[in-house]
Design an enzyme around this catalytic site. Structure first.
Site, PDB file in Angstrom:
ATOM      1  N   GLU A  57       0.911  -1.175   0.041  1.00  0.00           N
ATOM      2  CA  GLU A  57      -0.074   0.128  -0.107  1.00  0.00           C
ATOM      3  C   GLU A  57       0.744   1.273   0.001  1.00  0.00           C
ATOM      4  O   GLU A  57       0.692   2.389  -0.813  1.00  0.00           O
ATOM      5  CB  GLU A  57      -0.893  -0.271   1.235  1.00  0.00           C
ATOM      6  N   ASP A 204      18.820 -41.062  -2.009  1.00  0.00           N
ATOM      7  CA  ASP A 204      19.014 -40.356  -3.217  1.00  0.00           C
ATOM      8  C   ASP A 204      20.035 -39.257  -3.293  1.00  0.00           C
ATOM      9  O   ASP A 204      20.345 -38.620  -4.209  1.00  0.00           O
ATOM     10  CB  ASP A 204      17.712 -39.445  -3.309  1.00  0.00           C
ATOM     11  N   LEU A 208      18.348 -31.254  -1.642  1.00  0.00           N
ATOM     12  CA  LEU A 208      17.039 -30.356  -0.933  1.00  0.00           C
ATOM     13  C   LEU A 208      17.164 -28.734  -1.053  1.00  0.00           C
ATOM     14  O   LEU A 208      16.860 -28.127  -0.082  1.00  0.00           O
ATOM     15  CB  LEU A 208      17.155 -30.764   0.598  1.00  0.00           C
ATOM     16  N   GLY A 304       9.201 -40.504   1.402  1.00  0.00           N
ATOM     17  CA  GLY A 304       9.575 -41.802   1.127  1.00  0.00           C
ATOM     18  C   GLY A 304       8.223 -42.584   1.678  1.00  0.00           C
ATOM     19  O   GLY A 304       7.418 -42.001   2.217  1.00  0.00           O
ATOM     20  N   ALA A 305       8.214 -44.079   1.387  1.00  0.00           N
ATOM     21  CA  ALA A 305       6.771 -44.854   1.857  1.00  0.00           C
ATOM     22  C   ALA A 305       6.892 -44.522   3.393  1.00  0.00           C
ATOM     23  O   ALA A 305       5.743 -44.543   3.773  1.00  0.00           O
ATOM     24  CB  ALA A 305       7.303 -45.940   1.380  1.00  0.00           C
TER      25      ALA A 305
HETATM   26  N1  LIG Z   1       8.256 -40.835  -5.167  1.00  0.00           N
HETATM   27  C1  LIG Z   1       8.531 -39.733  -4.357  1.00  0.00           C
HETATM   28  O1  LIG Z   1       7.884 -38.835  -4.303  1.00  0.00           O
HETATM   29  C2  LIG Z   1       9.647 -39.912  -3.238  1.00  0.00           C
HETATM   30  C3  LIG Z   1       9.759 -39.068  -2.485  1.00  0.00           C
HETATM   31  C4  LIG Z   1      10.872 -38.970  -1.671  1.00  0.00           C
HETATM   32  C5  LIG Z   1      11.543 -40.228  -1.515  1.00  0.00           C
HETATM   33  N2  LIG Z   1      11.287 -41.167  -2.313  1.00  0.00           N
HETATM   34  C6  LIG Z   1      11.946 -42.437  -2.357  1.00  0.00           C
HETATM   35  O2  LIG Z   1      11.562 -43.189  -1.067  1.00  0.00           O
HETATM   36  C7  LIG Z   1      12.657 -44.187  -0.723  1.00  0.00           C
HETATM   37  C8  LIG Z   1      12.822 -43.744   0.935  1.00  0.00           C
HETATM   38  O3  LIG Z   1      11.704 -44.361   1.381  1.00  0.00           O
HETATM   39  P1  LIG Z   1      11.656 -45.008   2.946  1.00  0.00           P
HETATM   40  O4  LIG Z   1      10.243 -45.212   2.918  1.00  0.00           O
HETATM   41  O5  LIG Z   1      12.869 -46.244   2.553  1.00  0.00           O
HETATM   42  O6  LIG Z   1      12.085 -44.070   3.973  1.00  0.00           O
HETATM   43  P2  LIG Z   1      11.909 -42.815   4.324  1.00  0.00           P
HETATM   44  O7  LIG Z   1      10.566 -42.459   4.291  1.00  0.00           O
HETATM   45  O8  LIG Z   1      12.788 -41.811   3.340  1.00  0.00           O
HETATM   46  O9  LIG Z   1      12.756 -42.533   5.451  1.00  0.00           O
HETATM   47  C9  LIG Z   1      12.246 -43.357   6.909  1.00  0.00           C
HETATM   48  C10 LIG Z   1      13.393 -43.400   7.951  1.00  0.00           C
HETATM   49  O10 LIG Z   1      13.408 -42.191   8.627  1.00  0.00           O
HETATM   50  C11 LIG Z   1      13.584 -42.081   9.812  1.00  0.00           C
HETATM   51  N3  LIG Z   1      12.362 -41.571  10.631  1.00  0.00           N
HETATM   52  C12 LIG Z   1      12.363 -41.189  11.701  1.00  0.00           C
HETATM   53  N4  LIG Z   1      11.287 -40.605  12.268  1.00  0.00           N
HETATM   54  C13 LIG Z   1      10.161 -40.842  11.327  1.00  0.00           C
HETATM   55  C14 LIG Z   1       8.852 -40.820  10.986  1.00  0.00           C
HETATM   56  N5  LIG Z   1       8.312 -40.061  12.187  1.00  0.00           N
HETATM   57  N6  LIG Z   1       8.219 -41.010  10.025  1.00  0.00           N
HETATM   58  C15 LIG Z   1       8.973 -41.746   9.086  1.00  0.00           C
HETATM   59  N7  LIG Z   1      10.266 -41.840   9.025  1.00  0.00           N
HETATM   60  C16 LIG Z   1      10.991 -41.367  10.077  1.00  0.00           C
HETATM   61  C17 LIG Z   1      13.543 -43.530  10.109  1.00  0.00           C
HETATM   62  O11 LIG Z   1      14.898 -44.001  10.359  1.00  0.00           O
HETATM   63  P3  LIG Z   1      15.422 -45.271  11.124  1.00  0.00           P
HETATM   64  O12 LIG Z   1      15.236 -46.376  10.336  1.00  0.00           O
HETATM   65  O13 LIG Z   1      16.878 -44.972  11.510  1.00  0.00           O
HETATM   66  O14 LIG Z   1      14.581 -45.363  12.310  1.00  0.00           O
HETATM   67  C18 LIG Z   1      12.853 -44.355   8.941  1.00  0.00           C
HETATM   68  O15 LIG Z   1      13.333 -45.612   8.754  1.00  0.00           O
HETATM   69  C19 LIG Z   1      13.755 -43.935  -1.519  1.00  0.00           C
HETATM   70  O16 LIG Z   1      14.122 -44.463  -2.283  1.00  0.00           O
HETATM   71  C20 LIG Z   1      13.434 -42.424  -2.200  1.00  0.00           C
HETATM   72  O17 LIG Z   1      13.868 -42.451  -3.630  1.00  0.00           O
HETATM   73  C21 LIG Z   1      10.298 -41.048  -3.384  1.00  0.00           C
END
Ligand SMILES: NC(=O)c1ccc[n+]([C@@H]2O[C@H](COP(=O)([O-])OP(=O)(O)OC[C@H]3O[C@@H](n4cnc5c(N)ncnc54)[C@H](OP(=O)(O)O)[C@@H]3O)[C@@H](O)[C@H]2O)c1
Length: 400
Positions: A57, A204, A208, A304-305
C-alpha cells in the site's frame, strides 16, 4: 451474482498477481499486491518485496504521488494498523486521500490488524471480500502460522500409475516428468523448510535446495530437515554441504550417540532431540511444532514410503498433498508403494480425503488433496476444481 463488477474483479486479480511475485521472498511477511485506480483505470501498481521493505500500500501510494487523492485501492489483505519496521498503512491511505479501499481478507495477525476499522473511522469507505478465497489460498502459510503457531505442511509424492515409488531393485529416479519436478521446485522455492526421512537422504543424496525453472541459486534457501533417529547418515552427503546455503537440521532421538551429535554440530548444522512415538520413529507432530516455534511458516515433506505413512496415516500432519502419477506401470510385489508402514486394518477407520484439484503436469496426472484435519479456509465450502472431463480435455491450472 457477484456484487462486484468485472472491472473490480480484474483489479483485484491484478493485485493478487502482483502479490504472488513475493513467493519465496517475503516470508515471514504475507504476500501483498496493491492496485490504485481512478475513473476505472489503473494509475499505479506495487507489491511487497520483503521484510523491512515498504508494504504494498505504501509503495503504490508513493508511486501515485498526489494522483492518489480520490482514488480507489485494491489490496489482497487488510491494510495494517501498526508501527513495525514501516509505519501504519491505514494512516498513509488516509493522508493520501484515497476514497475507497477494497481488501480481500482481514489480517489475522493481532499485531497488525485493525486497519479497516481505522480507515472507516477516518471516513474512508471499505469493502471486504473481493476474491477472498483466492487471497486466503495465496497466504495460507502465513494465516496458519499466525493463528496456530504451526507451519502449513505440504506433502509431495510421485508414483507410477500402479502406485509404485521405485522398482524392485530400488531404482526410483525419475518416475515423474520434468514438468512435475519443476512444479515441485517452485513449491520448494516458496516454503521455509523441506523435510525428508533418513532413507531418502541416504539413497537419493538430494541437495534439498530450491532450483525453480533452472535458476540454481536462490538467495533464500529453505531449511533442510532430516529425520535420522541415530545420526547414522554419512556426513559426506550433500545435505551436509555448508556451501548450499540455508541451515540443515538433523532430528534425532535422545539415544543418538553424543559424539555423533557433536560431529554434526561441528559441521555448523543444528541437531534437535525429538521424542519417539510407539512405533520407535520420531514424533512428527513434535518436529512440526518445533519448526513452528522457530518461525518456520511452511514445510514441504518429500515423502518416502515410511514418512508418507507417518505423515498421512499414523500421525497426520499434512494440510495439502500433491500426488503425481506417471503414465507407466512398474509392478512387482516387493516394489515399494506410495505409502508404507503397517497400514490401517479396517476400511471404516479410513478417513476420506477432499480432492481439490485434478490436473496434469506434462504427461503426469496431478492430484491435490486436503486431508481431514488440515487447515481449512474460513469459507463455507470449496467446489472441486476440476472433473474427470477436465482431466482429459484441459491442460494445467494451478491454484497455489
Ligand atoms: N516418489 C517420491 O515422491 C519420493 C519422495 C521421497 C523419497 N522417495 C523414495 O523413497 C525411498 C525411501 O523411502 P523409505 O520409506 O525407505 O524411507 P524414508 O521415508 O525416506 O525414511 C524413513 C526413515 O526415516 C526415519 N524416521 C524417523 N522418524 C520418522 C517418522 N516419524 N516417520 C518416518 N520416518 C522416520 C527412520 O529411520 P530409522 O530407520 O533410522 O529409524 C525411517 O526408517 C527412496 O528410494 C526415495 O527415492 C520417493
Amino acid at each position: 451474482m457477484s456484487r462486484y463488477t468485472p472491472k473490480q474483479i480484474g483489479f483485484m486479480k491484478e493485485a493478487l498477481r502482483l502479490a504472488r511475485q513475493g513467493w519465496g521472498i517475503v516470508s515471514p511477511n504475507p504476500m501483498v499486491g496493491a492496485v490504485l485506480t481512478k475513473r476505472g483505470q489503473i494509475i499505479a501498481k506495487a507489491w511487497h518485496t520483503g521484510p523491512g521493505r515498504p508494504h504494498a500500500e505504501a509503495a503504490v501510494l508513493n508511486e501515485a504521488g498526489r494522483a492518489a487523492k480520490g482514488s480507489e485501492l485494491f489490496v489482497n489483505l487488510e491494510p495494517c494498523n501498526h508501527y513495525g519496521r514501516t509505519g501504519p498503512c491505514s494512516e498513509a491511505i488516509v493522508e493520501a486521500g484515497v476514497s475507497k479501499v477494497y481488501y480481500s481478507v482481514l489480517d489475522p495477525n493481532p499485531v497488525a490488524a485493525g486497519g479497516a476499522a481505522a480507515l472507516e473511522s477516518a471516513g474512508v469507505e471499505v469493502d471486504e471480500g473481493l476474491l477472498a478465497e483466492r487471497a486466503w489460498e495465496l497466504n495460507q502459510f502465513f494465516f496458519k502460522w499466525v493463528t496456530t503457531g504451526l507451519p502449513f505442511v505440504i506433502l509431495k509424492t510421485a508414483a507410477s500409475l500402479d502406485g509404485k515409488i521405485a522398482t524392485v531393485t530400488g531404482d526410483s529416479r525419475w518416475i515423474s516428468s520434468k514438468s512435475a519436478r519443476n512444479f515441485v521446485h517452485d513449491i520448494r522455492a516458496g516454503v521455509d523448510a523441506i523435510l525428508v526421512g533418513r532413507n531418502t537422504a541416504f539413497k537419493d543424496d538430494p541437495e534439498l535446495s530450491a532450483r525453480p525453472w533452472g535458476c540454481r541459486k536462490m538467495h533464500n534457501q529453505p531449511w533442510r530437515v532430516v529425520l535420522d533417529p541415530y545420526l547414522r547418515l554419512d556426513r559426506t552427503l550433500k545435505i551436509f554441504n555448508p556451501e548450499l546455503g540455508g541451515p540443515t537440521v538433523i532430528c534425532c532421538s535422545e539415544q543418538a550417540d553424543k559424539s555423533s551429535k557433536e560431529a554434526v554440530r561441528r559441521l555448523g548444522h543444528t541437531v534437535w532431540e525429538i521424542p519417539k512415538v510407539n512405533s520407535g520413529l520420531l514424533s512428527l507432530p513434535s518436529v512440526i511444532a518445533k519448526l513452528g516455534a522457530n518461525g518456520i511458516q511452511s514445510t514441504l515433506i518429500e515423502c518416502g514410503a515410511t514418512l508418507a505413512s507417518s505423515a498421512l496415516i499414523e500421525d497426520p500432519v499434512g494440510d495439502l498433498v500433491h500426488i503425481f502419477l506417471a503414465p507407466k506401470f512398474i509392478g512387482g510385489q516387493e516394489a515399494p508403494t506410495m505409502i508404507g508402514g503397517p497400514g490401517l486394518p479396517k476400511l471404516d477407520e479410513i478417513k476420506n480425503l477432499e480432492i481439490i484439484k485434478i490436473g496434469r503436469k506434462g504427461p503426469d496426472i496431478h492430484v491435490m488433496v486436503r486431508p481431514s484435519g488440515a487447515f481449512r479456509p474460513p469459507f463455507s465450502s470449496r467446489p472441486i476444481e476440476s472433473t474427470g472431463k477436465d482431466l482429459v480435455d484441459s491442460g494445467e491450472r494451478d491454484i497455489k
